[in-house]
Scaffold this motif. Structure first.
Motif, mmCIF file in Angstrom:
data_model
loop_
_atom_site.group_PDB
_atom_site.id
_atom_site.type_symbol
_atom_site.label_atom_id
_atom_site.label_comp_id
_atom_site.label_asym_id
_atom_site.label_seq_id
_atom_site.Cartn_x
_atom_site.Cartn_y
_atom_site.Cartn_z
ATOM 1 N N LEU A 217 0.818 -1.212 0.000
ATOM 2 C CA LEU A 217 0.000 0.000 0.000
ATOM 3 C C LEU A 217 0.850 1.260 0.000
ATOM 4 C CD1 LEU A 217 -2.740 1.455 0.307
ATOM 5 C CD2 LEU A 217 -2.488 1.174 2.787
ATOM 6 N N TRP A 218 1.819 1.318 0.930
ATOM 7 C CA TRP A 218 2.604 2.547 1.059
ATOM 8 C C TRP A 218 3.635 2.697 -0.053
ATOM 9 C CZ3 TRP A 218 0.706 6.336 3.557
ATOM 10 C CH2 TRP A 218 -0.158 6.102 4.621
ATOM 11 N N THR A 219 3.980 1.609 -0.718
ATOM 12 C CA THR A 219 4.826 1.733 -1.908
ATOM 13 C C THR A 219 4.073 2.459 -3.010
ATOM 14 O OG1 THR A 219 6.147 -0.227 -1.413
ATOM 15 C CG2 THR A 219 6.037 0.456 -3.718
ATOM 16 N N MET A 220 2.819 2.062 -3.246
ATOM 17 C CA MET A 220 2.020 2.726 -4.273
ATOM 18 C C MET A 220 1.788 4.193 -3.929
ATOM 19 S SD MET A 220 -0.752 -0.206 -5.400
ATOM 20 C CE MET A 220 -1.317 -0.562 -3.733
ATOM 21 N N LEU A 221 1.467 4.463 -2.671
ATOM 22 C CA LEU A 221 1.211 5.848 -2.267
ATOM 23 C C LEU A 221 2.475 6.698 -2.346
ATOM 24 C CD1 LEU A 221 -1.223 5.341 0.766
ATOM 25 C CD2 LEU A 221 -1.761 6.094 -1.563
ATOM 26 N N SER A 222 3.639 6.102 -2.099
ATOM 27 C CA SER A 222 4.882 6.872 -2.185
ATOM 28 C C SER A 222 5.156 7.303 -3.625
ATOM 29 C CB SER A 222 6.060 6.054 -1.641
ATOM 30 O OG SER A 222 6.386 4.977 -2.510
ATOM 31 N N ILE A 223 4.814 6.447 -4.588
ATOM 32 C CA ILE A 223 5.002 6.805 -6.000
ATOM 33 C C ILE A 223 4.050 7.937 -6.380
ATOM 34 C CG2 ILE A 223 4.819 5.953 -8.371
ATOM 35 C CD1 ILE A 223 5.651 3.190 -7.278
ATOM 36 N N VAL A 224 2.800 7.858 -5.895
ATOM 37 C CA VAL A 224 1.841 8.937 -6.138
ATOM 38 C C VAL A 224 2.340 10.244 -5.525
ATOM 39 C CG1 VAL A 224 -0.500 9.756 -5.651
ATOM 40 C CG2 VAL A 224 -0.121 7.371 -6.310
ATOM 41 N N ALA A 225 2.876 10.162 -4.301
ATOM 42 C CA ALA A 225 3.404 11.365 -3.639
ATOM 43 C C ALA A 225 4.554 11.967 -4.424
ATOM 44 C CB ALA A 225 3.854 11.017 -2.217
ATOM 45 N N LEU A 226 5.414 11.112 -4.986
ATOM 46 C CA LEU A 226 6.542 11.604 -5.776
ATOM 47 C C LEU A 226 6.059 12.359 -7.012
ATOM 48 C CD1 LEU A 226 9.563 11.707 -6.538
ATOM 49 C CD2 LEU A 226 9.258 9.471 -7.617
ATOM 50 N N ILE A 227 5.108 11.769 -7.747
ATOM 51 C CA ILE A 227 4.618 12.406 -8.974
ATOM 52 C C ILE A 227 3.929 13.728 -8.645
ATOM 53 C CG2 ILE A 227 3.035 12.151 -10.919
ATOM 54 C CD1 ILE A 227 3.539 9.103 -10.730
ATOM 55 N N ALA A 228 3.080 13.714 -7.616
ATOM 56 C CA ALA A 228 2.380 14.943 -7.230
ATOM 57 C C ALA A 228 3.356 16.003 -6.757
ATOM 58 C CB ALA A 228 1.363 14.628 -6.133
ATOM 59 N N GLY A 229 4.367 15.598 -6.014
ATOM 60 C CA GLY A 229 5.352 16.550 -5.512
ATOM 61 C C GLY A 229 6.151 17.192 -6.620
ATOM 62 N N ILE A 230 6.534 16.404 -7.631
ATOM 63 C CA ILE A 230 7.284 16.959 -8.764
ATOM 64 C C ILE A 230 6.442 17.995 -9.502
ATOM 65 C CG2 ILE A 230 8.268 16.408 -11.022
ATOM 66 C CD1 ILE A 230 9.174 13.739 -9.850
ATOM 67 N N GLY A 231 5.167 17.673 -9.709
ATOM 68 C CA GLY A 231 4.287 18.619 -10.384
ATOM 69 C C GLY A 231 4.129 19.912 -9.611
ATOM 70 N N ALA A 232 3.924 19.790 -8.294
ATOM 71 C CA ALA A 232 3.751 20.983 -7.460
ATOM 72 C C ALA A 232 5.012 21.831 -7.439
ATOM 73 C CB ALA A 232 3.365 20.568 -6.041
ATOM 74 N N LEU B 284 15.314 4.065 -5.930
ATOM 75 C CA LEU B 284 15.343 2.648 -6.300
ATOM 76 C C LEU B 284 15.143 1.754 -5.081
ATOM 77 C CD1 LEU B 284 16.028 0.355 -8.397
ATOM 78 C CD2 LEU B 284 18.418 0.660 -7.726
ATOM 79 N N ILE B 285 15.703 2.166 -3.938
ATOM 80 C CA ILE B 285 15.649 1.310 -2.749
ATOM 81 C C ILE B 285 14.743 1.866 -1.649
ATOM 82 C CG2 ILE B 285 17.959 0.402 -3.157
ATOM 83 C CD1 ILE B 285 18.997 2.288 -0.994
ATOM 84 N N ASN B 286 14.176 3.058 -1.823
ATOM 85 C CA ASN B 286 13.413 3.676 -0.738
ATOM 86 C C ASN B 286 12.005 3.128 -0.521
ATOM 87 O OD1 ASN B 286 15.486 5.278 0.073
ATOM 88 N ND2 ASN B 286 14.556 7.225 -0.520
ATOM 89 N N PRO B 287 11.214 2.853 -1.565
ATOM 90 C CA PRO B 287 9.855 2.355 -1.317
ATOM 91 C C PRO B 287 9.887 1.068 -0.494
ATOM 92 C CG PRO B 287 10.109 3.016 -3.615
ATOM 93 C CD PRO B 287 11.483 3.028 -3.009
ATOM 94 N N PRO B 288 8.929 0.889 0.398
ATOM 95 C CA PRO B 288 8.960 -0.265 1.310
ATOM 96 C C PRO B 288 9.077 -1.612 0.605
ATOM 97 C CG PRO B 288 7.297 1.304 2.017
ATOM 98 C CD PRO B 288 7.803 1.804 0.702
ATOM 99 N N LEU B 289 8.342 -1.799 -0.489
ATOM 100 C CA LEU B 289 8.375 -3.099 -1.163
ATOM 101 C C LEU B 289 9.740 -3.349 -1.788
ATOM 102 C CD1 LEU B 289 6.684 -5.573 -1.816
ATOM 103 C CD2 LEU B 289 5.962 -4.440 -3.942
ATOM 104 N N ALA B 290 10.339 -2.310 -2.374
ATOM 105 C CA ALA B 290 11.675 -2.473 -2.960
ATOM 106 C C ALA B 290 12.700 -2.766 -1.874
ATOM 107 C CB ALA B 290 12.055 -1.209 -3.739
#
Length: 768
Positions: free
Chosen positions: A230-245, A610-616
């Motif tokens: 769950l938090w791996t997916m949300l972290s990717i969403v946070a990254l994309i949203a943060g870059i846009g902002a 590459l190594i930060n998301p929990p699942l990775a």
């Protein structure tokens, strides 16, 4: 230009982040895996005591701790992860015992359905939490007790001098008879058992272990949790949203800067106003010390890497008898921190009288005393670590004078306190220059305030390394250790460097004051927004609660946001050397800052995420994907920055001297090229193949001697040599530059200095 909103935003981000960091820290104290007073069988036989587990932690630390293998994924990469290795070995022995009991045959001869039924039984035996909190007793099944004793016997022989384990010790880069005392070896096995028990035992009332089901162990059902997905997916969403902002904010900021009226300033270039004071000239010894420490670190790095293919020798010479792997790796990692910190501290001391506009009284004496203290700390701590790993110190003496066993903060407690005091001496010397500057109305006070606060944070936050004691719970010690490694090294030193660069560019007339101030305040806020709580991504599987997973995943993704647009900064900095005459004098320092931007994007950004998301990280923690990030971020970012700042200071002292650029050119491209070749040819392929093995078979196999000594892995280890050679040549070229520049006569570069007497207001576009 108004800065109040920026200051309020920065204060809010820092205050809220530290409130959450401390709040979750209190939760870690409460929910850390319990250490039982006794580990017993149902008939009352005592296998281990709580005292043995705690003493065993100290014995493990004295062998080098995280510099010889790892625990819970944190440490070095040649020897196994002891918690994962113990867990797998215990599972194998237990399954064979259950197989003999039920089927009268060894486990390997059973059908798949029979194996599956035994795995279910083994999972129930090992995952069920049988710890009695009231009695502080852990009771284990008699069959599991047999498995524990069998694995303990294996480790007892491994850490002794049993000749049957000579080849395995060589594969692990371990010295023979690493722990000569049998009682100390027994205590260490107690500690290894406890770390393994924490990795497989379910938390009370939950279906996940104390380490969030890390490491991956298919035999026992240790697999990623739902939260990890769950938090791996949300972290990717946070990254994309943060870059846009951030992209939107930067575009808006650029538009607002274009509307700003030009500053009226009568300041002149630093080249014409710099008064070389005795204390500024005294900082040169810091930079020579940097070169000595860097050279020694590279030599130790070559030896340490070679131990990966020839575990106890160096091209046939039995070097491990004198300098075992645990010593060379300890010194290699510690010297990296020492020389980078020395470069940055020296830069600060160089800046102090420049900011004050005069030489504070006895400033040179303070600079010299602090340098002497740093030399004593470096030599003393390294000597203590050698004595510790040679098992010449007891547990108490080792804690105070020897090896604490925690990567990057290995030095004994006395040396930690000494360094902590030295940092406050440095802070005092810095304030002697900052306070007079803050009183002058024509100075960039907001920039100076950020600079001063970062100096205070550098001195104060190293104190987090004093928050654990000799037998502090491992989960708690890891929490505070990452305050030092992440917040101190990666956080506040970066804020310090940003403020220093801004002040230098303003003083050189390369950047307008209001643009620099806005950029530093805004950039610091964005960086610390992810940086402070991003600390938790190091603690996903270190005996911490699930809240760490959520906060670490989200905010470590935000750490990458400012790095995603750093290419703009690299381009602007590189343009400086073409667009401004003064910048041409500082060409090579600026080029090293361009390299910092590149490695920030690649090393800290790409390889970090590459190594930060929990699942990775669940599959990659403790594998060679981590040193990919470590080398490219630590040296690529902080090392290049240290070299760049050092060259800035020396160039400012010698701006009328014609530098020989050939050596610097060779150094720049060899250092960057060697680092890239080392990573792409060796470290990254090894890490990715290990990740595949971890997913398919479990982390124990990805770190095993069986896998790491396959022909493919051996070739990949040797492929590190070209990158290491190229990198070493870069260090040698930098050393040649230092030697040759000392004998070069001063020449006035009139054609370069022409037009360097006022700031170029058109350069506001370049940012900081």
């Amino acid at each position: 230009m108004k800065y109040k909103r920026l200051w309020v935003g920065l204060a809010f981000i820092v205050g809220l982040s530290f409130a959450l960091l401390l709040g979750v820290g209190a939760e870690i104290y409460r929910e850390a895996p319990p250490i039982p007073d006794r580990v017993t069988t149902p008939d009352g036989t005592i296998l281990y005591t709580g005292e043995q587990i705690r003493d065993g932690q100290n014995v493990w630390q004295s062998t080098g701790g995280q510099q010889l293998g790892s625990i819970w994924g944190h440490g070095s990469y040649v020897a196994p992860d002891w918690s994962a290795d113990w867990l797998h070995r215990e599972a194998v022995v237990l399954l064979d015992l259950l197989s003999q009991e039920r089927f009268k045959a060894s486990y390997d001869t059973l059908t798949e359905s029979q194996k599956a039924s035994l795995q279910i039984e083994a999972r129930e035996l090992m995952r069920t939490n049988t710890y009695d909190a009231a009695q502080k007793t852990l009771q284990v099944d008699p069959r599991r007790a047999q498995a524990i004793q069998a694995v303990a016997a294996h480790y007892d022989a491994l850490f002794a001098s049993d000749p049957k384990f000579t080849d395995l010790r060589s594969a692990y880069a371990m010295q023979n008879n690493a722990v000569p005392d049998p009682a100390r070896r027994q205590a260490m096995t107690a500690f290894f058992f406890w770390t393994s028990w924490s990795s497989i035992t379910n938390r009370p009332g939950q279906n996940i272990s104390y380490t969030n089901n890390w490491p991956h162990e298919p035999l026992l059902g240790n697999r990623p949790t739902t939260d990890a997905f769950l938090w791996t997916m949300l972290s990717i969403v946070a990254l994309i949203a943060g870059i846009g902002a951030l992209a939107y904010t930067m575009a808006r900021q650029e538009s607002e800067h274009e509307k700003e009226p030009a500053e009226k300033t009568g300041s002149t270039s630093l080249l014409w106003t710099l008064r070389q004071t005795p204390s500024m000239r005294a900082t040169v010894k810091y930079f020579y010390t940097v070169m000595g420490l860097l050279l020694f670190q590279i030599i130790l790095g070559i030896v340490t890497a070679h131990y990966g293919v020839e575990g106890q020798s160096f091209y046939g010479f039995p070097l491990a008898d004198y300098l075992p792997y645990a010593v060379t790796r300890t010194w290699h990692t510690q010297l990296g921190i020492f020389w980078i910190a020395t470069a940055w501290l020296g830069t600060g001391l160089f800046m102090a009288p420049m900011l004050a506009g005069k030489e504070p009284r006895f400033q040179r004496l303070g600079v010299n005393v602090l340098w002497f203290c740093l030399v004593v700390i470096v030599v003393g701590s390294m000597a203590g670590q050698w004595f510790a790993i040679q098992q010449k110190l007891g547990n108490v003496a080792n804690f105070w004078w020897g090896h604490q066993g925690y990567e990057y903060v290995d030095l004994g407690r006395f040396w930690q306190i000494f360094l902590f005091a030295g940092l406050f001496i440095w802070l005092g010397l810095m304030l002697r220059g900052l306070i007079p500057a803050l009183k002058r109305p024509d100075e960039p006070r907001h920039l100076l305030a950020v600079f001063g606060l970062s100096c205070f944070a550098i001195a104060a936050f190293y104190g987090a390394g004093l928050m654990w004691g000799r037998q502090t719970h491992l989960a708690v010690a890891e929490y505070w250790r990452w305050w030092v490694v992440h917040l101190w090294v990666e956080g506040f030193f970066e804020v310090f460097a940003t403020a220093v660069i801004a002040l230098i560019f303003v003083r050189l007339g390369l950047l307008r004051q209001h643009v620099a101030t806005y950029s530093v305040l805004f950039g610091t806020s964005i960086f610390l927004l992810g940086g402070i709580l991003g600390t938790f991504h190091h603690l996903y599987f270190s005996g911490t609660p699930t809240s760490v997973l959520a906060l670490g995943a989200t905010f470590s993704a935000l750490e990458v946001v400012p790095l995603s647009l750093i290419g703009f900064e690299a381009y602007k900095q590189s343009r400086l050397t073409h667009d401004h005459q003064v910048a041409k004098i500082y060409r090579w320092p600026i080029y090293f800052l361009v390299a910092v931007s590149f490695w920030n994007l690649l090393g800290a950004g790409v390889f970090g995420f590459l190594i930060n998301p929990p699942l990775a990280l669940y599959y990659m923690q403790g594998l060679n994907t981590t040193p990919v990030h470590g080398h490219t971020a630590l040296f690529g970012v902080y090392g290049m920055l240290g070299i760049g700042l050092m060259l800035f200071c020396i160039r400012s002292l010698e701006y009328r001297r014609q530098w020989s650029e050939r050596a610097l050119r060779w150094s720049f491209w060899s250092l960057n090229g060697g680092l890239m070749v080392m990573v792409l040819l060796s470290l990254l392929p090894i890490g990715l193949l290990q990740t595949q093995a971890s997913v398919e078979h479990g982390l124990w196999y990805a770190r095993s001697a069986e896998f790491m000594n396959t022909p493919v892995m051996q070739v990949l280890k040797w492929l590190r040599v070209p990158g290491d050679i190229l990198f070493a040549l870069g260090v040698a070229a930098l050393l040649v530059f230092f030697v040759r520049r000392s004998t070069t006569p001063e020449t006035v570069e009139s054609e370069v200095l022409l037009g360097a007497n006022k700031p170029d207001e058109s350069l506001e576009q370049y940012g900081v």
